[in-house]
Scaffold this active site. Structure first.
Site, PDB file in Angstrom:
ATOM      1  CG  HIS A 210      -2.132  -0.984   0.805  1.00  0.00           C
ATOM      2  ND1 HIS A 210      -2.122  -2.292   1.205  1.00  0.00           N
ATOM      3  CD2 HIS A 210      -3.215  -0.830   0.016  1.00  0.00           C
ATOM      4  CE1 HIS A 210      -3.178  -2.900   0.704  1.00  0.00           C
ATOM      5  NE2 HIS A 210      -3.868  -2.038  -0.016  1.00  0.00           N
ATOM      6  CD  GLU A 453      -9.905  -7.372  -2.174  1.00  0.00           C
ATOM      7  OE1 GLU A 453      -8.919  -6.781  -2.622  1.00  0.00           O
ATOM      8  OE2 GLU A 453     -10.617  -6.903  -1.283  1.00  0.00           O
ATOM      9  CB  CYS A 524     -10.121  -1.275  -8.723  1.00  0.00           C
ATOM     10  SG  CYS A 524     -10.507  -2.465  -7.447  1.00  0.00           S
TER      11      CYS A 524
HETATM   12  C1  PEP Z   1      -6.612  -4.873  -4.749  1.00  0.00           C
HETATM   13  O1  PEP Z   1      -6.445  -5.711  -3.871  1.00  0.00           O
HETATM   14  O2  PEP Z   1      -6.297  -5.071  -5.958  1.00  0.00           O
HETATM   15  C2  PEP Z   1      -7.201  -3.566  -4.429  1.00  0.00           C
HETATM   16  C3  PEP Z   1      -7.528  -2.715  -5.362  1.00  0.00           C
HETATM   17  O3  PEP Z   1      -7.351  -3.253  -3.123  1.00  0.00           O
HETATM   18  P1  PEP Z   1      -6.143  -2.809  -2.177  1.00  0.00           P
HETATM   19  O4  PEP Z   1      -4.935  -2.616  -3.042  1.00  0.00           O
HETATM   20  O5  PEP Z   1      -6.546  -1.573  -1.478  1.00  0.00           O
HETATM   21  O6  PEP Z   1      -6.012  -3.988  -1.268  1.00  0.00           O
HETATM   22 MG    MG Z   2      -7.382  -5.454  -1.965  1.00  0.00          MG
END
Ligand code: PEP
Ligand code: MG
Length: 587
Positions: A210, A453, A524
């Site tokens: 992140h 996911e 995403c």
């Molecule tokens: C993902 O897991 O691809 C996602 C978009 O969520 P995050 O990166 O916030 O876990």
């Molecule tokens: Mg995620």
């Protein structure tokens, strides 16, 4: 002497600047320049903090019970000694007076200098005093922050906007600064949004950690996973961060410097050229409309999203509203105001708000991280966290429902895997609506989507398609959980492979089943913003891409050059290859 360090490229571009080393636990202090006229005032803040902490430690010292172990008063005496230490005081004064650093930054800079001297000491006892020094600085910082003895916050000392700070930078300093740290948490990165740094390097972290994701959203060159960079680079070293290649060049020679300055200008020109695509609709050569949406962390990011021509927000990571607040969560009203700002910021375009996804590498704050479970990615994260605290979840749902009265809002639920989690989520959503009805509080309609996911979700698509209006594939986590690779761990980063046949298969199935059910499927994860993958994803049938606003134009350029009819059979052959990456390059 020039040397280079290799890490992982996470955010494009070249940054050239002087290194500022920050101990990882201190990154969350403000970093900004003061004006020369503020030097006295700033030094006074430090003096006041020092007196207050001194009084506090003395009080503690006097109240140590007689039967307490002798180490305790001795420790406090060391703290008192350090508080009066000349080297600390003089050094801090230097950073404030000569460099115009704000007080907190000056303290942490001097801590770095002195801590390194402690590290080099032969005597083990003296080496261990580094920990005491860190505690003393921590106490001073806490006082300045008003914690825990709630000393009043000095007025007018908040950092200004990034723009204001850059103005100050221009006024007072010529050299841009780059940050070098062992680690940065996503919450630190929020602080970073307001700081003066033009690039950063960390020792740890994976490409889709992140921290890296937020770096990409800031659009500043960054390299993570650079192992021992924070030890090899010294304060004030000149550093080039090559965010494209994942390389850091320390103390570059004039020739290397000139070469990178040239590359920097080239990148600037490329940016200007891409900017012309802003208002061009994203339509392929064969007439397929592609939706390029933005991933955002804060409501204010909508401004960039609109500027970059996003046709909506595909992922608002609401957890960033919850982070770095010393455990105090935002209440319904605060959340409502934030979501409303995002909706208004998008000027009529849809906004997809994801319910809070904390846990794993997104702790609420550092203390929580330190206490975290050994394997947090498999623990109480995302929807599991929300369902474990219905009161908190309900307040978020009410806030999102209320924001939906101001524009088109979608709700997205992260990390679902079980039918019972779906049932519970929908139950609480109905309950939140009933609560608002009861109080006659206005709210709007919501489309509800699920993130795909975890592999369990990708393998139970009919269940998800039955209950949700749309799906959004979170490939960052789908890759992590399918390939059993911790996305934040640079040691296994070489195995983190978006092109693994298993990932492409899960992705293709989700897109195909969504299309068959007449439901929208978005992507995403970071894959959506990687222009090298755009043609493949289009070939697999993807039409909704959500990414950092800064990636939109590069991806749009690929869309405009693509012919999906020709890409579809090619994408199938890539997916079926043993080595899809090689197959992609072959044709
Ligand atoms: C993902 O897991 O691809 C996602 C978009 O969520 P995050 O990166 O916030 O876990
Ligand atoms: Mg995620």
């Amino acid at each position: 002497m020039t040397f280079s360090i290799h890490g992982l490229a996470v955010a494009r571009g070249i940054a050239i600047g002087k290194a500022v080393l920050v101990a990882s636990s201190r990154v969350d202090v403000a970093h900004y320049f003061i004006k020369p006229a503020q030097v006295e005032e700033e030094l006074e803040r430090i003096t006041q903090a020092r007196s207050a902490v001194m009084a506090e430690v003395q009080r503690l010292h006097q109240s140590v019970p007689k039967d307490a172990p002798p180490e305790l008063p001795a420790l406090l005496e060391v703290h008192m000694m350090l508080l009066q230490d000349e080297m600390l005081a003089d050094g801090v004064k230097h950073w404030v007076t000569d460099r115009l650093y704000n007080a907190e930054w000056a303290l942490t800079s001097q801590l770095e200098v002195v801590a390194r001297q402690f590290d080099d000491m032969e005597d083990a006892y003296l080496r261990e005093r580094k920990g005491d020094l860190e505690q003393v600085v921590e106490r001073l910082l806490r006082h300045m922050k008003g914690l825990p003895s709630s000393l009043p916050q000095p007025k007018g000392r908040k950092p200004g906007s990034a723009w204001q700070q850059n103005q100050l930078l221009d006024e007072s300093h010529d050299a841009p600064l780059v940050l070098v740290a062992h680690d940065l948490s996503p919450a630190d990165m929020l602080q970073f949004k307001q700081s003066v740094f033009t690039g950063f390097v960390t020792d740890v972290g994976g490409k889709t950690s992140h921290t890296a994701i937020v770096a990409r959203s800031l659009d500043i060159p960054a390299v993570v996973g650079a192992r021992s960079a924070s030890h090899l680079v010294k304060q004030d070293d000149w550093v080039i961060i090559d965010g494209d290649a994942g390389v850091i060049i320390v103390e570059p020679s004039p020739i290397i410097l000139a070469e990178y300055a040239f590359k920097q200008r080239q990148a600037e020109l490329e940016r200007e050229r891409l900017a012309r695509l802003r208002h061009t609709p994203a339509v392929t050569l064969d007439g397929q409309h592609v939706h390029l949406l933005a991933n955002i962390e804060l409501p204010e990011d909508t401004q960039l999203a609109v500027e970059m021509g996003a046709v909506g927000v595909g992922l608002f990571r609401s957890e960033f509203l919850f982070m770095g607040r010393d455990g105090k969560l935002p209440d319904e009203e605060e959340q409502y105001q934030a979501y409303k700002r995002a909706v208004e910021g998008m000027q009529g375009l849809p906004v997809t708000i994801r319910s809070v996804d904390v846990g794993a590498d997104k702790p609420l704050d550092r203390t929580v991280k330190e206490q975290a479970h050994l394997n947090p990615a498999l623990g109480l994260r995302a929807i599991r966290w929300s369902l474990a605290d219905p009161g908190m979840f309900l307040s978020q749902l009410r806030a999102i429902l209320r924001a939906a009265a101001h524009g088109q809002v979608n709700l997205l639920i992260p990390m679902l895997g079980h039918a019972k989690e779906i049932a519970q989520t929908l139950h609480w959503l109905a309950h939140a609506r009933a609560q608002l009805d009861k109080k006659s509080i206005p709210y709007g309609p919501l489309r509800v989507g699920a993130m795909i996911e975890v592999p369990a979700a990708a393998l139970s698509l009919p269940l998800f398609l039955k209950h949700f209006d749309f799906l959004s594939v979170g490939t960052n986590d789908l890759i992590q959980y399918t390939l059993a690779i911790d996305r934040a761990d640079e040691q296994v980063a070489h195995l983190y492979d978006p092109l693994h046949p298993a990932i492409l298969r899960l992705l293709a199935d989700t897109i195909a089943q969504g299309a068959a059910a007449g439901k929208e499927v978005a992507l995403c994860g970071e894959m959506a913003g990687d222009p090298a993958l755009t043609r493949l994803l289009l070939g697999l049938g993807l039409r909704y891409f959500s990414m950092h606003p800064t990636q939109i134009l590069r991806v749009k350029q690929e869309v405009l050059r693509a012919d999906t009819q020709r890409l579809a059979p090619w994408a199938q052959s890539v997916m079926q290859a043993d080595d899809p990456a090689a197959e992609m390059l072959a044709r």
